[in-house]
Design a protein around this motif. Structure first.
Motif, mmCIF file in Angstrom:
data_model
loop_
_atom_site.group_PDB
_atom_site.id
_atom_site.type_symbol
_atom_site.label_atom_id
_atom_site.label_comp_id
_atom_site.label_asym_id
_atom_site.label_seq_id
_atom_site.Cartn_x
_atom_site.Cartn_y
_atom_site.Cartn_z
ATOM 1 N N HIS A 77 0.811 -1.215 -0.194
ATOM 2 C CA HIS A 77 0.173 -0.080 -0.006
ATOM 3 C C HIS A 77 0.944 1.200 0.135
ATOM 4 O O HIS A 77 0.640 2.124 -0.677
ATOM 5 C CB HIS A 77 -0.955 0.141 1.167
ATOM 6 C CG HIS A 77 -2.101 -1.033 1.043
ATOM 7 N ND1 HIS A 77 -3.030 -1.002 0.181
ATOM 8 C CD2 HIS A 77 -2.525 -2.153 1.927
ATOM 9 C CE1 HIS A 77 -3.880 -1.890 0.164
ATOM 10 N NE2 HIS A 77 -3.517 -2.493 1.349
ATOM 11 N N MET B 185 -7.344 7.626 -4.918
ATOM 12 C CA MET B 185 -6.736 6.272 -4.841
ATOM 13 C C MET B 185 -5.836 6.138 -3.983
ATOM 14 O O MET B 185 -5.627 5.187 -3.214
ATOM 15 C CB MET B 185 -6.664 5.911 -6.003
ATOM 16 C CG MET B 185 -7.802 5.590 -6.892
ATOM 17 S SD MET B 185 -7.471 4.734 -8.689
ATOM 18 C CE MET B 185 -6.696 6.085 -9.268
ATOM 19 N N HIS C 52 -4.606 4.102 -0.151
ATOM 20 C CA HIS C 52 -3.760 3.170 0.333
ATOM 21 C C HIS C 52 -2.900 3.754 1.583
ATOM 22 O O HIS C 52 -2.280 3.047 2.328
ATOM 23 C CB HIS C 52 -2.696 3.160 -1.092
ATOM 24 C CG HIS C 52 -3.466 2.277 -2.048
ATOM 25 N ND1 HIS C 52 -3.468 0.977 -1.858
ATOM 26 C CD2 HIS C 52 -4.084 2.573 -3.402
ATOM 27 C CE1 HIS C 52 -4.143 0.297 -3.225
ATOM 28 N NE2 HIS C 52 -4.515 1.205 -3.928
ATOM 29 N N THR D 23 -7.791 -4.215 5.988
ATOM 30 C CA THR D 23 -8.948 -4.813 5.197
ATOM 31 C C THR D 23 -10.051 -3.816 5.203
ATOM 32 O O THR D 23 -10.941 -3.851 4.572
ATOM 33 C CB THR D 23 -9.535 -6.250 5.794
ATOM 34 O OG1 THR D 23 -9.859 -6.035 7.169
ATOM 35 C CG2 THR D 23 -8.470 -7.258 5.622
ATOM 36 N N ASP E 97 -15.108 -1.731 3.822
ATOM 37 C CA ASP E 97 -14.119 -2.795 3.156
ATOM 38 C C ASP E 97 -13.432 -1.671 2.128
ATOM 39 O O ASP E 97 -13.909 -0.741 1.548
ATOM 40 C CB ASP E 97 -14.695 -3.902 2.614
ATOM 41 C CG ASP E 97 -15.815 -3.643 1.636
ATOM 42 O OD1 ASP E 97 -15.329 -3.698 0.373
ATOM 43 O OD2 ASP E 97 -16.557 -3.326 1.916
ATOM 44 N N ILE E 98 -12.280 -2.414 1.571
ATOM 45 C CA ILE E 98 -11.349 -1.516 0.649
ATOM 46 C C ILE E 98 -12.407 -1.163 -0.554
ATOM 47 O O ILE E 98 -12.161 -0.006 -0.929
ATOM 48 C CB ILE E 98 -10.113 -2.176 0.465
ATOM 49 C CG1 ILE E 98 -9.355 -2.396 1.801
ATOM 50 C CG2 ILE E 98 -9.296 -1.644 -0.767
ATOM 51 C CD1 ILE E 98 -8.097 -3.194 1.557
ATOM 52 N N ASP E 99 -12.975 -2.158 -1.280
ATOM 53 C CA ASP E 99 -13.357 -2.038 -2.612
ATOM 54 C C ASP E 99 -14.585 -0.836 -2.506
ATOM 55 O O ASP E 99 -14.577 -0.119 -3.251
ATOM 56 C CB ASP E 99 -13.842 -3.453 -2.891
ATOM 57 C CG ASP E 99 -12.825 -4.464 -3.277
ATOM 58 O OD1 ASP E 99 -11.865 -3.954 -3.511
ATOM 59 O OD2 ASP E 99 -13.203 -5.683 -3.091
ATOM 60 N N THR E 100 -15.471 -1.166 -1.492
ATOM 61 C CA THR E 100 -16.354 -0.193 -1.289
ATOM 62 C C THR E 100 -15.809 1.329 -0.959
ATOM 63 O O THR E 100 -16.273 2.024 -1.472
ATOM 64 C CB THR E 100 -17.436 -0.602 -0.328
ATOM 65 O OG1 THR E 100 -18.007 -1.777 -0.282
ATOM 66 C CG2 THR E 100 -18.529 0.373 -0.069
ATOM 67 N N ILE F 298 -13.008 2.566 -1.938
ATOM 68 C CA ILE F 298 -12.182 3.073 -3.171
ATOM 69 C C ILE F 298 -13.353 3.948 -4.048
ATOM 70 O O ILE F 298 -13.331 4.963 -4.364
ATOM 71 C CB ILE F 298 -11.324 2.000 -4.003
ATOM 72 C CG1 ILE F 298 -10.305 1.788 -3.270
ATOM 73 C CG2 ILE F 298 -11.241 2.623 -5.149
ATOM 74 C CD1 ILE F 298 -9.499 0.563 -3.829
ATOM 75 N N VAL F 299 -14.475 3.026 -4.389
ATOM 76 C CA VAL F 299 -15.547 3.542 -5.194
ATOM 77 C C VAL F 299 -16.231 4.687 -4.476
ATOM 78 O O VAL F 299 -16.648 5.614 -5.235
ATOM 79 C CB VAL F 299 -16.622 2.416 -5.466
ATOM 80 C CG1 VAL F 299 -17.785 2.922 -6.330
ATOM 81 C CG2 VAL F 299 -16.034 1.075 -6.214
ATOM 82 N N GLN G 106 -22.017 0.478 -10.220
ATOM 83 C CA GLN G 106 -21.030 -0.712 -9.660
ATOM 84 C C GLN G 106 -21.345 -1.054 -8.218
ATOM 85 O O GLN G 106 -21.024 -2.215 -7.888
ATOM 86 C CB GLN G 106 -19.584 -0.244 -9.792
ATOM 87 C CG GLN G 106 -18.502 -1.230 -9.414
ATOM 88 C CD GLN G 106 -17.023 -0.669 -9.568
ATOM 89 O OE1 GLN G 106 -16.846 0.462 -10.339
ATOM 90 N NE2 GLN G 106 -16.106 -1.046 -9.231
ATOM 91 N N LEU G 107 -21.640 -0.334 -7.398
ATOM 92 C CA LEU G 107 -22.078 -0.482 -6.021
ATOM 93 C C LEU G 107 -23.552 -0.801 -5.709
ATOM 94 O O LEU G 107 -23.948 -1.145 -4.626
ATOM 95 C CB LEU G 107 -21.890 0.695 -5.029
ATOM 96 C CG LEU G 107 -20.304 1.162 -4.816
ATOM 97 C CD1 LEU G 107 -20.494 2.443 -3.940
ATOM 98 C CD2 LEU G 107 -19.706 0.142 -4.299
#
Length: 414
Positions: A221, A261, A265, A275, A313-316, A318-319, A390-391
């Motif tokens: 990261h 982004m 990180h 996580t 969580d990371i994916d959520t 970022i978006v 996407q979400l």
């Protein structure tokens, strides 16, 4: 003279007969009381009867002599006198025998009294014995009842003992099974202990490996953040070198999105949790980065952040961070032209049915009439629409009084 003597003899014989009857009656009474005296009286009676027979025979003979005109009176008188003497002797013997009978009677009476006394005593004793026998009968009945109760109790005890024996046998079997099970459990526990030792060692290895991976992940990261910052710096340099305003603006927008982004990180690198990120800190950092990259004086705009203390969580993250950056950037750039003052309110919290809500509201000039995000030509709003899809989210926009954009989406709260 001879007739007078005959009369006397008859009277004498009558008297003797009467006495004989009395003696016979006494004999009968005495005979009823004692067998020995009765036998004696019977013998005496037979002797008297023999004497009477003799006397009667003599009387008959005397009468015969009288009928023959009393021949040989002297001889007859002598015989008669001899007979009288014999009768006197017999009377004397009879008196003695009668006295003996009286004495025997008195003895019998005394003996009978003694016997009566003994019989009374025996009767009393027999009554006492009968009473004692009755008591013994009652006692025997009680004993029989008690014996019956004891028999029932014994049978009950025997039955209970049999049940206990059966239970003991069952318990013995159960104990043997338990012992066998315990032995199996001991073996299983030993195996589990060995397995636990192996698992503990494996856990320690996994923990060490996880720590190594977390260190490596943080390093990744950190390096990604550094690379993104390098890219952002390169874009910044390129934007400054561009003489075309549209190109410079596009490069600045690209730099802003890369910073978003990079910010995720950086948060993961600084956090102990690799996580998930803290939503409140993350939104505040993006807001600050957006203001810095916009090169607009935002001192006249107040930003209010109301974000629940939640981890996503990371994916959520970022978006969601990109969506917020686009919306917040639009508010700063377009909601307050000519340095108008105002406020921007940012809300992020849990919504219904396990979803999450992101809301950005400003009190600026609002949107153009008939605005439709799906028909918008700007890249920022197109990104907001695409990232919301996407979400699996839903977007609601209200531009009547300022601008309010509400997005609900699926997100994992950790």
């Amino acid at each position: 003279m001879t007739q007078t003597k005959n009369v006397e003899l008859l009277l004498r014989i009558t008297e003797l007969s009467s006495q004989l009857e009395d003696a016979h009656k006494a004999y009968k009474c005495v005979a009823l009381q004692a067998e020995t005296v009765a036998n004696i009286a019977k013998n005496k009676e037979e002797e008297l009867q023999a004497q009477i027979i003799v006397l009667e025979t003599t009387l008959d003979r005397t009468r015969k002599i009288n009928r023959d005109q009393l021949k040989n009176d002297k001889s007859n008188y002598a015989e008669l006198m001899a007979t009288v003497e014999e009768l006197d002797v017999a009377n004397i013997d009879k008196g003695i025998w009668a006295a003996q009978l009286v004495i025997a009677k008195e003895q019998l009476v005394s003996e009978n009294q003694d016997k009566d006394a003994r019989l009374a005593a025996l009767d009393i004793a027999n009554k006492e014995k009968d009473q004692r026998a009755a008591e013994l009968v009652i006692a025997n009945k009680d004993k029989d009842a008690r014996a019956a109760e004891l028999v029932i109790a014994k049978e009950k005890l025997v039955s209970e003992n049999q049940e206990k024996d059966a239970r003991l046998a069952a318990l013995d079997i159960a104990n043997k099974e338990k012992d066998q099970r315990a032995a199996e459990l001991v073996i299983a526990n030993k195996e589990k202990d060995a397995r636990a030792v192996d698992l503990e060692r494996a856990g320690e290895k996994a923990k060490a490996s996880l720590q190594e991976k977390e260190v490596l992940l943080k390093e990744v990261h950190h390096r990604v953040k550094n690379n993104l910052q390098i890219i952002s710096s390169m874009l910044s340099l390129q934007a400054r070198a561009e003489s075309d305003a549209a190109s410079r603006k596009a490069l600045e927008e690209c730099q802003r999105r890369i910073k978003v982004m990079a910010r995720i990180h950086e948060s993961l690198h600084r956090s102990n949790n690799v996580t998930a990120v803290d939503a409140r800190d993350y939104i505040n950092a993006i807001a600050a980065d957006t203001v810095d990259s916009s090169q607009i004086n935002s001192q006249h705009v107040e930003t209010l952040v109301e974000v629940d203390k939640i981890n996503i969580d990371i994916d959520t993250a970022i978006v969601c961070g990109q969506i917020f950056s686009e919306l917040y950037s639009n508010c700063i750039k377009h909601a307050f032209p000519d340095e108008r003052s105002g406020s921007i309110k940012v809300i992020m919290r849990g919504a219904e049915e396990g979803r999450m809500e992101l809301k950005v509201v400003d009190d600026g000039i609002g949107l153009l009439e008939g605005f439709n995000i799906h028909e918008s030509a700007t890249l920022g709003m197109k990104l907001v629409g695409a990232l919301t899809t996407q979400l699996n989210g839903k977007i609601t926009i209200d531009g009547s009084c300022g601008t309010s954009v509400r997005i609900t989406f699926e997100g994992k709260k950790l």
